[in-house]
Motif scaffolding. Structure first.
Motif, PDB file in Angstrom:
ATOM      1  N   ASN A  15       0.809  -1.221   0.000  1.00 49.14           N
ATOM      2  CA  ASN A  15       0.000   0.000   0.000  1.00 49.14           C
ATOM      3  C   ASN A  15       0.844   1.273   0.000  1.00 49.14           C
ATOM      4  O   ASN A  15       0.324   2.357  -0.275  1.00 49.14           O
ATOM      5  N   PHE A  16       2.134   1.153   0.322  1.00 50.06           N
ATOM      6  CA  PHE A  16       2.986   2.336   0.477  1.00 50.06           C
ATOM      7  C   PHE A  16       4.244   2.284  -0.386  1.00 50.06           C
ATOM      8  O   PHE A  16       5.105   3.137  -0.278  1.00 50.06           O
ATOM      9  N   ARG A  17       4.331   1.309  -1.265  1.00 50.01           N
ATOM     10  CA  ARG A  17       5.555   1.072  -2.045  1.00 50.01           C
ATOM     11  C   ARG A  17       5.814   2.137  -3.109  1.00 50.01           C
ATOM     12  O   ARG A  17       6.963   2.482  -3.379  1.00 50.01           O
ATOM     13  N   THR A  18       4.759   2.667  -3.736  1.00 48.22           N
ATOM     14  CA  THR A  18       4.925   3.638  -4.826  1.00 48.22           C
ATOM     15  C   THR A  18       3.915   4.776  -4.663  1.00 48.22           C
ATOM     16  O   THR A  18       2.954   4.659  -3.889  1.00 48.22           O
ATOM     17  N   ILE A  19       4.122   5.849  -5.404  1.00 53.36           N
ATOM     18  CA  ILE A  19       3.142   6.945  -5.415  1.00 53.36           C
ATOM     19  C   ILE A  19       1.786   6.400  -5.862  1.00 53.36           C
ATOM     20  O   ILE A  19       0.750   6.724  -5.271  1.00 53.36           O
ATOM     21  N   ASN A  20       1.801   5.563  -6.879  1.00 53.06           N
ATOM     22  CA  ASN A  20       0.537   4.987  -7.376  1.00 53.06           C
ATOM     23  C   ASN A  20      -0.166   4.154  -6.311  1.00 53.06           C
ATOM     24  O   ASN A  20      -1.383   4.254  -6.149  1.00 53.06           O
ATOM     25  N   SER A  21       0.580   3.326  -5.581  1.00 50.69           N
ATOM     26  CA  SER A  21      -0.063   2.464  -4.585  1.00 50.69           C
ATOM     27  C   SER A  21      -0.598   3.284  -3.413  1.00 50.69           C
ATOM     28  O   SER A  21      -1.676   2.986  -2.887  1.00 50.69           O
ATOM     29  N   ILE A  22       0.110   4.327  -3.011  1.00 49.26           N
ATOM     30  CA  ILE A  22      -0.383   5.196  -1.935  1.00 49.26           C
ATOM     31  C   ILE A  22      -1.652   5.912  -2.400  1.00 49.26           C
ATOM     32  O   ILE A  22      -2.637   5.994  -1.665  1.00 49.26           O
ATOM     33  N   SER A  23      -1.630   6.410  -3.619  1.00 49.99           N
ATOM     34  CA  SER A  23      -2.799   7.086  -4.183  1.00 49.99           C
ATOM     35  C   SER A  23      -4.001   6.147  -4.240  1.00 49.99           C
ATOM     36  O   SER A  23      -5.123   6.528  -3.897  1.00 49.99           O
TER      37      SER A  23
END
Length: 83
Positions: A62-70
């Protein structure tokens, strides 16, 4: 880039110096994240987007990339949105 991703990238940029982080770049693999930063990131997401990160949300994915956080923010915001 949408507003959520822009805010996340701006926050992350404060810690990553001159590295221009891509939306799908793994911040853990880059070595930028330690446990203290991970806590700051969760706190930022909760405060900035007015959502609550539950224990079950605290997964690297859930926090690995900007996309996953978004995507996490969008999922949590949808749950909270009035019907």
């Amino acid at each position: 880039m949408n507003e959520i991703k822009t805010k996340i990238k701006t926050f992350l940029a404060r810690f990553f110096g001159n590295h221009d982080l891509e939306q799908d770049e793994d911040i853990f693999a880059l070595g930028f994240v330690n446990s203290m930063f991970a806590m700051q990131l969760v706190l930022f997401v909760e405060q900035e987007f007015q959502i609550t990160i539950e224990n079950e949300d605290l997964e690297f994915e859930n926090f690995r990339t900007i996309n996953s956080i978004s995507n996490l923010v969008e999922r949590k915001s949808t749950v909270l949105a009035p019907r």
